[in-house]
Structures are given as structure tokens and as C-alpha cells.
Design an enzyme around this catalytic site. Structure first.
Site, PDB file in Angstrom:
ATOM      1  N   SER A  84      28.666  33.345  35.416  1.00 56.42           N
ATOM      2  CA  SER A  84      27.486  32.924  36.138  1.00 56.42           C
ATOM      3  C   SER A  84      26.418  32.409  35.170  1.00 56.42           C
ATOM      4  O   SER A  84      26.680  31.500  34.381  1.00 56.42           O
ATOM      5  CB  SER A  84      26.982  34.073  37.013  1.00 56.42           C
ATOM      6  N   ASP A 100      34.137  30.048  45.662  1.00 58.80           N
ATOM      7  CA  ASP A 100      32.827  30.519  45.220  1.00 58.80           C
ATOM      8  C   ASP A 100      31.753  29.719  45.958  1.00 58.80           C
ATOM      9  O   ASP A 100      31.576  28.528  45.708  1.00 58.80           O
ATOM     10  CB  ASP A 100      32.701  30.332  43.702  1.00 58.80           C
ATOM     11  N   HIS A 144      32.867  34.563  43.813  1.00 57.74           N
ATOM     12  CA  HIS A 144      32.153  34.673  42.535  1.00 57.74           C
ATOM     13  C   HIS A 144      32.610  35.955  41.815  1.00 57.74           C
ATOM     14  O   HIS A 144      31.900  36.960  41.773  1.00 57.74           O
ATOM     15  CB  HIS A 144      30.654  34.716  42.832  1.00 57.74           C
TER      16      HIS A 144
END
Length: 652
Positions: free
Chosen positions: A196, A301, A332
């Protein structure tokens, strides 16, 4: 010492046949079967904190900011005068939110030395001759400065550390004052990794061409921050000031009001591309990347969407960057939590090759690993695979308004379909009613496929449309119509469930366990799978630089980028394109409620098909079932719930 038996077994089983059985040198410890061995003590590792000067003064206090760097490194090479490479994770999350499936935070002893370093990198790699370096981005945890959400301060926070590790920067023993500290213990070879925001910073540093950065492993990471907050002018969530406020330390809150206002001023919610976004676009600088790239992406995601991976991959390929990719069915999620026993030895082999110089053949192995069905993976020598060509598919009407055909036959001039925007619905509602005429969408489907159809890459949908009002947002969604069991990417775990058992990867200390909660696939079975999507604001049809009010009734043509994916629509299923307005829960609605009319003769879907247009083979005479909607627009299908929380709230 706690050593992962499973990881050790996987390391042996996955070792290439050509790898030498054992080697050793002055610059590294034992290498066996192409993998570094745990020769060094994690318990006796050197733990230290250094503050590195970034050269910036983000908080405006008249002195340059220092970022906190926590280091765990083996003591034995240092005592012998051997230098070690670095695995670095630069993050804003070490004190506010935590890392990994267990939300681990940094912890410290009374002297301020790190006790718990989140994730397994230190436990596993320090015994194998690496230093683990954890950097607090500017404005977070123990660092000076201000968060600027992927901008120059964020990137420089990490680049300054790479420079210091290579003798080009200044480090100190204290946040303010202290004595100069050098990194004479490292050979300067750095690999950055992170999921991320952490992996996003790895992308950003690589795009500066930082010397000494040899490889990056970005996991579900942003490549251009505009595309995190907008998709071709359509707003995806609230502005970046929320995110900076969320991760900033208390001291940064007190001193970064001016920096926060710059974020607000630079990122208006108009969808226009501003200089703020140019400074946060790493794709444009892909030509500066000299590091190899091992990208990992969840194809479902909905937080850091696959557009980020797709455009970054394409740009890297254009510049000949060495690269590898894993594409999973998850949302994610870190690969440590969906393919752990394969991930750890693969990552080790990657780092061993690019940081230790081990000739283990990782760069010659298949470029892509793809989760084809739940926990079943296939590989491709290159990605997208050879034989992938763009196929143009046309949209034609049927006898039922709101439903049409997707294929190679062109629509006659004047053919149209219309829908009225309904922000209360989203792609799962539309897909569940793909064969039903409903007011808020129009759907185009192929006949039943007679052979598998594989899409590999990112497609486009060029649409000519008119709006009844001065604003309109558009959604284009690809759907696999047919029964399938897939990872439950809309569930709380985004495709995984956490178990009560643990497995161990590396060595533990009383304050930092190498044993992590196990996971398993969380699955769901349904009659459709949404596998790619794209959105746009029709007012940005001409340019992202400046959106304009629409003239009601006037046709506009715009090409919507569809998210990169790798999906097989099996024989016996159908492929659908759904065209609608607001994708509720994923994009924000326009300021009007338009009726949109699509000109079918001047709209085309272009998809990257393995085998090109010839790969589309449908059964003759197989017409889909059609159902008229009730007067209120409802159908007998049960819609799935919209995703909870905004993507911004779920970035980590």
C-alpha cells in the site's frame, strides 16, 4: 531459535536444479540450493536508531527535517568487517495503524532501541545476512516534517535514507543534536518493500533513479496519486488531506497546518489534473528506474485498484526494466497472508539475487504467477503472454431496451441505449441483473462461449454519449456471467480468513515473535464475477486538465480506461459489458441526476485477448434470458452489499 520448517522445506523444493549446492564468500554467508542460510544470530543482532537529514524543512521551523530510521542488523558480519545489504520498509503506519494482518506496531526499550519490528522481514532476513531498516516517513511517529501524501517530502524521506546508506547523506544519533553517524556496515545495496502506502514510496524512490536502490517489491501500491483519488475526472473518495491528518504524529498536527492547507489547495475536488498531481505521478518518471521490480497485486483490490499496477507495469516494460509479477484473486492483501509457503522462499530468492548477487536463476523463471482459481496458480514466461492482441467488440441492441449484444457485428447508425443514473446502486447490483432490463444500466452480452476466453491486461471502452443534464459520471464494468467459486474479496478479509494457529518464519526474541497467525482462503460462490471496471466524468472528455459543463443533448466521445486484469471466462459462460452511471460506494455521484444515451454505432470495447478477435467463439443461437424489471426498477435478484468504508480509510 524458532525456524520455519515449512519455509525451509519450500526453499529446498523450489530451488532451481541448476543452483549450486553451496557457496560462500567474504561478502555473504553460506548459500545452499541458491538460497542464503541463517548463519547469524537474531538475538544478538545490533539494534540502533539513526535520524537522517532529508534536506527539507516541511514544518517550517527553520531547520531541516530528520526522519527516524530503526535498524536491526547481524552483529557477526560487522565484527568480521563484512558489509551487508539492506531490506527497507518506509511507512507512515508504524505508530498510528500498524502493519500486516495483525496490525503490528513498532515498540522500543528504555534506551529508544527497537524491540518489535513489524512483519517477518527482520526475523527471517537478518539471520541470513541482511540489515532490516524501518523508516518513519516525515511527519509520522518519531520523524520531523509533515506528511504530503506521496509528494516530495514522502519520497525524500526514504530516498534520503538510501543516500545515507550509500555515503551521500547525513545521519545523527538523535532527533535534534547528537553526533554524526555513518553506515559503514552496509555495502549500499538496498531493496525496498512494502504494501500500500509503503510500496507506493518504493515506487516513488525508484522513479527518482536513486543510486544504490537495486530492487523494489511494491505490493498493491499506488503509481499515480491522481488515480487513487480520481478516475478520469470521476472522484473516488474524499481528498488527501484526510489521509495526511490520519497518519500524522501529534507534533506534526501542531506544526503542519500550512502544509495541510497546501494539500487542500492543490487537490480540488473538481477532478482536474493540477501540479499537485504531477508531483505525485511516478509513471511519468519510469524511464529513470534502474531497480528491478517485483510487483504484487490483488486483481480484486478496490482500494489500490489494478489501474495502478497496469500503468506502472506498462511504463516499466517500455523502458526495459527487469520485472516480475504475482496477480492474486484477493483484494488489498499481502501475499504473506494468501500464499505464505511460496511467497517467503520466492522473495528470498529475489533478494538473494539482486542484493547478495546469488546466481539462483530467479530472473530466468516465469515472469508472472497468476491465481487462476482459488489457491490454484499458473505461470507465464512473459506478461501479458505472447499472442495477446487487442480485439474490438461492438455493441448492438436487442429486442429489449436496456439489453444488447457484445460481438463483432456493428450496430446500425442511430442505434442507442439509455439509462438514468442511480447512485444507490453499484456494480454488484448491475451484474446480478445483467439479463434484466433495469432503468439504471444497460448491459451487452456475448453468446455462450464455446471455448475459454482469456483477457490479459487493461482494456478500453470508447463511448459516445449524451447527457440530459450538465454533468454525468460513467461506469464501464466487465462481468463473467456463469457460476464460479472465487475468493470473497468483498468480505472483511478481502479474500482471506485468519485462523487461530501460527507458523514461524525466522527467529524470535521475547519482544519480537517470528510466529504469525495462519490464514486460509475465504470463498464465495455466485452466478457472476465482476473482474474489471473503469469510471469517468464525461465533462473531462477532452482533457483531464479542465472539466467542462456538458451541453444537454450534445454528444461527447470519451475513452474509459479499464483496470488491468488477467481473467479467463470459461467455455459455457458469457462475457458482459455493463454501462451505467455512478458506481455507488466506489465513485461519488455527479451534482445532477442525468439520463445518459449511448450511441452504439460510435462506441467500441477494446480488450486484450489472448489469441485476439479469433479467440471469441460463441454458440450460435444461444440467446440470454431476458426479464422485464418491475415498475420500481427492482428485480428478483438479491444485490450484494456495497463495500463498507471509504478506500482512504482502508489504504494500509
Amino acid at each position: 531459535m524458532v525456524v520455519a520448517v515449512l519455509a525451509a522445506l519450500a526453499a529446498v523444493l523450489l530451488a532451481p536444479a541448476s543452483a549450486h549446492a553451496d557457496t560462500g564468500s567474504a561478502s555473504r554467508g553460506t548459500v545452499r540450493h541458491g538460497l542464503s542460510q541463517p548463519d547469524y544470530s537474531y538475538a544478538d543482532a545490533i539494534r540502533e536508531a539513526v535520524w537522517v537529514d532529508t534536506g527539507l524543512d516541511g514544518d517550517g521551523d527553520g531547520r531541516t527535517d530528520r526522519v527516524a530510521v530503526d535498524i536491526v542488523r547481524p552483529s557477526e558480519p560487522a565484527a568480521a568487517g563484512r558489509k551487508v545489504p539492506v531490506i527497507m520498509d518506509a511507512s507512515p503506519y508504524y505508530s498510528c495503524c500498524g502493519r500486516g494482518n495483525e496490525n503490528q506496531l513498532k515498540t522500543y526499550d528504555a534506551a529508544g532501541k527497537i524491540v518489535q519490528a513489524p512483519l517477518f522481514y527482520d526475523n527471517y532476513f537478518v539471520p541470513r545476512g541482511y540489515a532490516s531498516v524501518l523508516v518513519d516517513l516525515a511527519g509520522t511517529d518519531r520523524s520531523d516534517g509533515c506528511v504530503d501524501v506521496g509528494g516530495p517530502s514522502d519520497v525524500q524521506s526514504a530516498k534520503a535514507v538510501v543516500d545515507w546508506l550509500n555515503g551521500r547523506g547525513r545521519g545523527y544519533s538523535a532527533r535534534s543534536g547528537g553526533h554524526r553517524v555513518t553506515a559503514g556496515w552496509t555495502n549500499g545495496k538496498v531493496g525496498m518493500i512494502g504494501k500500500s502506502w509503503d510500496g507506493t514510496i518504493a515506487n516513488g524512490v525508484a522513479a527518482t533513479g536513486a543510486r544504490g536502490l537495486k530492487t523494489i517489491v511494491p505490493i498493491s501500491s499506488i503509481s499515480s496519486w491522481y488515480d487513487y483519488y480520481f478516475h478520469q475526472g470521476a472522484p473516488l473518495q474524499d481528498g488527501p488531506e484526510w489521509l495526511s491528518d490520519y497518519v500524522e504524529s501529534d507534533s506534526a498536527h501542531a506544526s503542519c497546518a500550512a502544509a495541510q492547507q497546501k494539500i487542500i489547495d492543490g487537490s480540488p475536488r473538481t477532478g482536474d489534473w493540477t501540479p499537485f498531481w504531477t508531483a505525485r505521478d511516478y509513471v511519468k518518471d519510469a524511464g529513470k528506474v534502474t531497480a528491478s521490480v517485483f510487483a504484487v497485486q490483488g486483481m480484486q483490490d478496490l482500494n489500490v485498484r489494478t489501474k495502478h499496477f497496469g500503468q506502472w507495469w506498462q511504463a516499466l516494460a517500455a523502458h526495459g526494466v527487469e520485472r516480475k509479477v504475482w496477480l492474486s484473486q484477493t483484494g488489498h492483501v499481502d501475499p504473506f497472508d494468501y500464499r505464505r509457503t511460496d511467497w517467503v522462499p520466492t522473495l528470498q530468492r529475489w533478494f538473494d539475487h539482486y542484493l547478495l548477487g546469488v546466481d539462483n536463476g530467479i530472473q530466468k523463471q516465469p515472469m508472472a504467477d497468476i491465481e487462476r482459481t482459488v489457491d490454484h496458480w499458473t505461470t507465464d514466461r512473459v506478461w501479458p503472454p505472447a499472442g495477446t492482441h487487442t480485439a474490438a467488440l461492438s455493441l448492438t441492441p436487442s429486442a429489449t431496451d436496456g439489453l444488447g449484444t457484445l460481438g463483432t457485428k456493428h450496430a446500425t447508425r442511430g442505434s442507442t441505449e439509455s439509462f438514468t443514473d442511480d447512485p444507490n446502486l453499484w456494480e454488484e447490483d448491475w451484474a446480478a441483473a445483467a439479463d434484466t432490463a433495469t432503468p439504471a444500466k444497460t448491459a451487452f452480452t456475448t453468446g455462450v462461449l464455446t471455448k475459454d476466453l482469456r483477457l490479459s491486461g487493461g482494456g478500453t471502452f470508447t463511448v459516445t454519449a449524451t447527457s440530459s443534464t450538465t454533468s454525468a459520471h460513467l461506469s464501464a464494468v466487465l462481468v463473467d456471467l456463469g457460476p464460479a467459486t472465487v475468493r470473497n474479496f468483498l468480505g472483511n478479509g478481502e479474500g482471506i480468513k485468519t485462523l487461530g494457529t501460527r507458523s514461524c518464519y525466522g527467529e524470535s526474541t521475547p519482544g519480537d515473535s517470528a510466529c504469525f497467525l495462519d490464514t486460509a482462503a475465504d470463498t464465495t460462490t455466485g452466478d457472476h464475477t465482476v473482474f474489471s471496471r473503469g469510471w469517468a466524468d464525461l465533462g473531462h472528455y477532452a482533457s483531464l486538465a479542465h472539466g467542462v459543463p456538458l451541453v444537454p443533448g450534445k454528444p461527447y466521445t470519451m475513452t474509459i480506461q479499464l483496470a488491468a486484469t488477467d481473467h479467463v471466462v470459461p467455455a459455457g459462460h458469457r462475457l458482459a459489458l455493463i454501462v451505467a452511471g455512478t458506481d455507488g460506494g466506489l465513485i461519488l455521484p455527479p451534482d445532477t441526476t442525468p439520463k445518459v444515451t449511448v450511441d452504439l454505432a460510435h462506441s467500441v470495447l477494446r480488450l486484450p485477448l489472448v489469441g485476439g478477435t479469433g479467440a471469441l467463439s460463441v454458440r450460435a443461437g444461444a440467446a440470454p434470458r431476458t426479464t422485464a424489471a418491475a415498475a420500481d426498477g427492482t428485480t428478483a435478484f438479491r444485490p450484494a452489499p456495497a463495500p463498507s468504508g471509504t478506500p482512504a480509510a482502508r489504504l494500509g
